[in-house]
Write a protein that holds these residues in place. Structure first.
Motif, PDB file in Angstrom:
ATOM      1  N   GLY A  16       0.838  -1.183   0.000  1.00  0.00           N
ATOM      2  CA  GLY A  16       0.000   0.000   0.000  1.00  0.00           C
ATOM      3  C   GLY A  16       0.876   1.237   0.000  1.00  0.00           C
ATOM      4  O   GLY A  16       1.798   1.343   0.802  1.00  0.00           O
ATOM      5  N   TYR A  17       0.611   2.110  -0.909  1.00  0.00           N
ATOM      6  CA  TYR A  17       1.414   3.321  -1.053  1.00  0.00           C
ATOM      7  C   TYR A  17       0.468   4.500  -1.221  1.00  0.00           C
ATOM      8  O   TYR A  17      -0.604   4.359  -1.801  1.00  0.00           O
ATOM      9  N   PRO A  18       0.861   5.677  -0.755  1.00  0.00           N
ATOM     10  CA  PRO A  18      -0.010   6.840  -0.919  1.00  0.00           C
ATOM     11  C   PRO A  18      -0.079   7.269  -2.382  1.00  0.00           C
ATOM     12  O   PRO A  18       0.823   6.965  -3.166  1.00  0.00           O
ATOM     13  N   PRO A  19      -1.143   7.974  -2.757  1.00  0.00           N
ATOM     14  CA  PRO A  19      -1.231   8.493  -4.127  1.00  0.00           C
ATOM     15  C   PRO A  19      -0.078   9.458  -4.418  1.00  0.00           C
ATOM     16  O   PRO A  19       0.470  10.083  -3.502  1.00  0.00           O
ATOM     17  N   LEU A  20       0.294   9.560  -5.677  1.00  0.00           N
ATOM     18  CA  LEU A  20       1.345  10.503  -6.070  1.00  0.00           C
ATOM     19  C   LEU A  20       0.901  11.928  -5.752  1.00  0.00           C
ATOM     20  O   LEU A  20      -0.250  12.296  -5.985  1.00  0.00           O
ATOM     21  N   GLU A  21       1.809  12.712  -5.208  1.00  0.00           N
ATOM     22  CA  GLU A  21       1.506  14.104  -4.899  1.00  0.00           C
ATOM     23  C   GLU A  21       1.904  15.038  -6.037  1.00  0.00           C
ATOM     24  O   GLU A  21       1.514  16.196  -6.061  1.00  0.00           O
ATOM     25  N   ARG A  22       2.735  14.544  -6.948  1.00  0.00           N
ATOM     26  CA  ARG A  22       3.155  15.334  -8.097  1.00  0.00           C
ATOM     27  C   ARG A  22       3.469  14.373  -9.234  1.00  0.00           C
ATOM     28  O   ARG A  22       3.586  13.169  -9.026  1.00  0.00           O
ATOM     29  N   ASP A  23       3.589  14.905 -10.424  1.00  0.00           N
ATOM     30  CA  ASP A  23       3.940  14.077 -11.569  1.00  0.00           C
ATOM     31  C   ASP A  23       5.397  13.654 -11.457  1.00  0.00           C
ATOM     32  O   ASP A  23       6.284  14.505 -11.280  1.00  0.00           O
ATOM     33  N   PRO A  24       5.689  12.349 -11.542  1.00  0.00           N
ATOM     34  CA  PRO A  24       7.082  11.911 -11.493  1.00  0.00           C
ATOM     35  C   PRO A  24       7.817  12.283 -12.781  1.00  0.00           C
ATOM     36  O   PRO A  24       7.204  12.359 -13.851  1.00  0.00           O
ATOM     37  N   GLU A  25       9.091  12.552 -12.668  1.00  0.00           N
ATOM     38  CA  GLU A  25       9.912  12.844 -13.840  1.00  0.00           C
ATOM     39  C   GLU A  25      10.578  11.545 -14.281  1.00  0.00           C
ATOM     40  O   GLU A  25      11.613  11.157 -13.740  1.00  0.00           O
ATOM     41  N   VAL A  26       9.939  10.881 -15.237  1.00  0.00           N
ATOM     42  CA  VAL A  26      10.403   9.581 -15.706  1.00  0.00           C
ATOM     43  C   VAL A  26      10.381   9.538 -17.226  1.00  0.00           C
ATOM     44  O   VAL A  26       9.742  10.363 -17.874  1.00  0.00           O
ATOM     45  N   LEU A  54       3.271   1.843 -11.734  1.00  0.00           N
ATOM     46  CA  LEU A  54       1.996   2.255 -11.145  1.00  0.00           C
ATOM     47  C   LEU A  54       1.090   1.043 -10.969  1.00  0.00           C
ATOM     48  O   LEU A  54       0.903   0.256 -11.896  1.00  0.00           O
ATOM     49  N   GLU A  55       0.522   0.903  -9.777  1.00  0.00           N
ATOM     50  CA  GLU A  55      -0.379  -0.213  -9.474  1.00  0.00           C
ATOM     51  C   GLU A  55      -1.525   0.300  -8.615  1.00  0.00           C
ATOM     52  O   GLU A  55      -1.304   0.975  -7.614  1.00  0.00           O
ATOM     53  N   ALA A  56      -2.752  -0.012  -8.991  1.00  0.00           N
ATOM     54  CA  ALA A  56      -3.930   0.469  -8.271  1.00  0.00           C
ATOM     55  C   ALA A  56      -4.254  -0.380  -7.049  1.00  0.00           C
ATOM     56  O   ALA A  56      -4.908   0.078  -6.129  1.00  0.00           O
ATOM     57  N   ASP A  57      -3.774  -1.620  -7.016  1.00  0.00           N
ATOM     58  CA  ASP A  57      -4.142  -2.520  -5.931  1.00  0.00           C
ATOM     59  C   ASP A  57      -2.895  -3.064  -5.253  1.00  0.00           C
ATOM     60  O   ASP A  57      -2.143  -2.328  -4.663  1.00  0.00           O
ATOM     61  N   ARG A  58      -2.640  -4.338  -5.377  1.00  0.00           N
ATOM     62  CA  ARG A  58      -1.515  -4.982  -4.717  1.00  0.00           C
ATOM     63  C   ARG A  58      -0.420  -5.314  -5.724  1.00  0.00           C
ATOM     64  O   ARG A  58      -0.690  -5.954  -6.746  1.00  0.00           O
ATOM     65  N   VAL A  59       0.808  -4.908  -5.418  1.00  0.00           N
ATOM     66  CA  VAL A  59       1.954  -5.260  -6.266  1.00  0.00           C
ATOM     67  C   VAL A  59       2.143  -6.773  -6.189  1.00  0.00           C
ATOM     68  O   VAL A  59       2.051  -7.368  -5.109  1.00  0.00           O
ATOM     69  N   ALA A  60       2.378  -7.388  -7.339  1.00  0.00           N
ATOM     70  CA  ALA A  60       2.533  -8.842  -7.446  1.00  0.00           C
ATOM     71  C   ALA A  60       1.318  -9.557  -6.873  1.00  0.00           C
ATOM     72  O   ALA A  60       1.416 -10.481  -6.093  1.00  0.00           O
ATOM     73  N   GLY A  61       0.143  -9.110  -7.313  1.00  0.00           N
ATOM     74  CA  GLY A  61      -1.111  -9.640  -6.786  1.00  0.00           C
ATOM     75  C   GLY A  61      -1.462 -11.044  -7.221  1.00  0.00           C
ATOM     76  O   GLY A  61      -2.428 -11.605  -6.743  1.00  0.00           O
TER      77      GLY A  61
END
Length: 87
Positions: A16-26, A54-61
């Motif tokens: 579980g990770y918080p939503p991005l607060e800014r656009d990542p520079e990638v 980016l994952e909306a649920d669980r990484v490696a679900g």
């Protein structure tokens, strides 16, 4: 009935990770934290790209099942780092 979940899902804490607060520079954004997305992100990073996974649920679900996941990881040489006792 037997527990049919993968060892990873059965024994690991949910991610579980918080939503991005800014656009990542990638250079590349990979959408989906399953084995395909993780492998893609790892290979791009290995090639020198700046990657956001980016994952909306669980990484490696555990959605991808069966031998296809191992073949994908094996072809990308990601399994080379796994010690023999864990393969």
């Amino acid at each position: 009935m037997a527990d049919r979940r993968s060892l990873w899902i059965a024994t690991s804490e949910p991610t579980g990770y918080p939503p991005l607060e800014r656009d990542p520079e990638v250079d590349v954004a990979v959408v989906g934290g399953g084995i395909i997305g993780i492998t893609t992100a790892a290979l791009l990073a290995k090639a020198g790209r700046r990657v956001a996974l980016l994952e909306a649920d669980r990484v490696a679900g555990g959605v991808l099942q069966g031998p296809a996941r191992t073949r994908l990881a094996d072809r990308s040489e990601l399994l080379a780092a796994v010690p023999a006792q864990h393969s």
